[in-house]
Design an enzyme around this catalytic site. Sequence first.
Site, PDB file in Angstrom:
ATOM      1  N   ASP A   1       0.870  -1.169   0.000  1.00 48.40           N
ATOM      2  CA  ASP A   1       0.000   0.000   0.000  1.00 48.40           C
ATOM      3  C   ASP A   1       0.914   1.228   0.000  1.00 48.40           C
ATOM      4  O   ASP A   1       2.103   1.120   0.324  1.00 48.40           O
ATOM      5  CB  ASP A   1      -0.875  -0.024   1.259  1.00 48.40           C
TER       6      ASP A   1
ATOM      7  N   THR B   1      -0.047   4.963   1.134  1.00 50.66           N
ATOM      8  CA  THR B   1      -0.220   5.888   2.255  1.00 50.66           C
ATOM      9  C   THR B   1      -0.109   5.165   3.596  1.00 50.66           C
ATOM     10  O   THR B   1      -0.856   4.235   3.880  1.00 50.66           O
ATOM     11  CB  THR B   1      -1.587   6.595   2.165  1.00 50.66           C
TER      12      THR B   1
ATOM     13  N   ASP C   1      -1.498  -0.838   6.024  1.00 50.45           N
ATOM     14  CA  ASP C   1      -1.653  -0.271   7.358  1.00 50.45           C
ATOM     15  C   ASP C   1      -3.075   0.119   7.719  1.00 50.45           C
ATOM     16  O   ASP C   1      -3.404   0.256   8.879  1.00 50.45           O
ATOM     17  CB  ASP C   1      -0.777   0.977   7.499  1.00 50.45           C
TER      18      ASP C   1
END
Length: 399
Positions: free
Chosen positions: A71, A73, A274
């Site tokens: 991922d 961000t 996250d």
Amino acid sequence: ISLATSGVVYLFTRDWMRAITALVIACPCAAGLATPTAISAAIGGAAQRGILIKGGTHLETASTVDTVIFDKTGTLTFGRPVLASEHYFSDKKSKKEQQDLLMMAASAEQYSNHPYARAICQLAGKKNIKIKELKAHKVHPGRGISAQMGEKEILVGNKALFEMKNLALPQEVQDYLKKNQGYSTVILAVAGKFRAIYTFQDELRPESKQVISDLKKMGIKNVIMASGDKREVAEVVAAQVGISEVHSEMLPEDKAKLVARLKSEGHKVMMVGDGVNDAAAIMSADISLAMADGKSDLTIEAADITLAKGELELVAETLKLSKKTFTTIKQNFAFSIGVNGIGLLMGASGNLSPLTAALVHNLSTITVVLSSFHLRQKINQQLKRDNLHGATTRSDING
């Protein structure tokens, strides 16, 4: 098998001493300890380094990974967006009106844990704007949030949110987005009217580029970035860290579909993320890793491995550890089976006594345990080096 082997030796030799020797040397204590001792050493050592592994099965799977999806961000970047600009679509553009619009955006975004949502709430806090509690709100993962303030519907999110709501972007909004393609943007609409756009920049983790390089050196065939951000933003970050395959403007279900497609092609896929937007992909992957530094509990719960402090460099270390662990397991098996095999032949031929067989048997068992202990020692040495490096780095920064 040990009992059967002893029986076969007796049938061929009619010698109870040889049969007992075969039984003693063939008893598979060392082989039985080959895996659990190595797994225990690896999981315990990993926990000291902040790598929390839920079980030996996950460690085994990690050793076979050939594809890693990141991922963007909060994973390759810090996920702490910095406001670059505020743009308001209004004739008046008074300070009071801007504050009211920011209050509406922050009041809606308080219910989302996305980094951009937190950034908008922090911006409102810095300007001493009081955020209101809203009874009606709904989070749309990968898109944004909708909320109700009195009779007005508030929409805060990306283009996908407004497409879902069948709201076409006015030309003025499209022009602004085109002009700011290198930024991440959050659009605010109130009662069906587009009122503001907030643009953000996200700081890249300094270790990101090295982590990608390490994974490629380890022989990981595919290193991929999957992001919900627009293509221009995603490609800038990918170029900075050295990732060539980029998937942008992805919704949570799109990430899960990407994982499923790669798995169907025969790849062993690790997903690193996250936030709540990654939970579906994390649950779909062969092995998943969550960055846990204050991020989504849902993702941490779904993940097989968690980085307790969110240190990205531990992604490569986790894969290296898994490979070292299974090298140790194979060595333990090879040694124990080799010693037992040779001892069995010697015992069956009458060249090994039961007492000597017992000694050899116990020595081979101890050797397997020491081999796993050596793996733990190597992990501890790496931990000491990391702590020393971290202390030096902090000293340099403070200096």
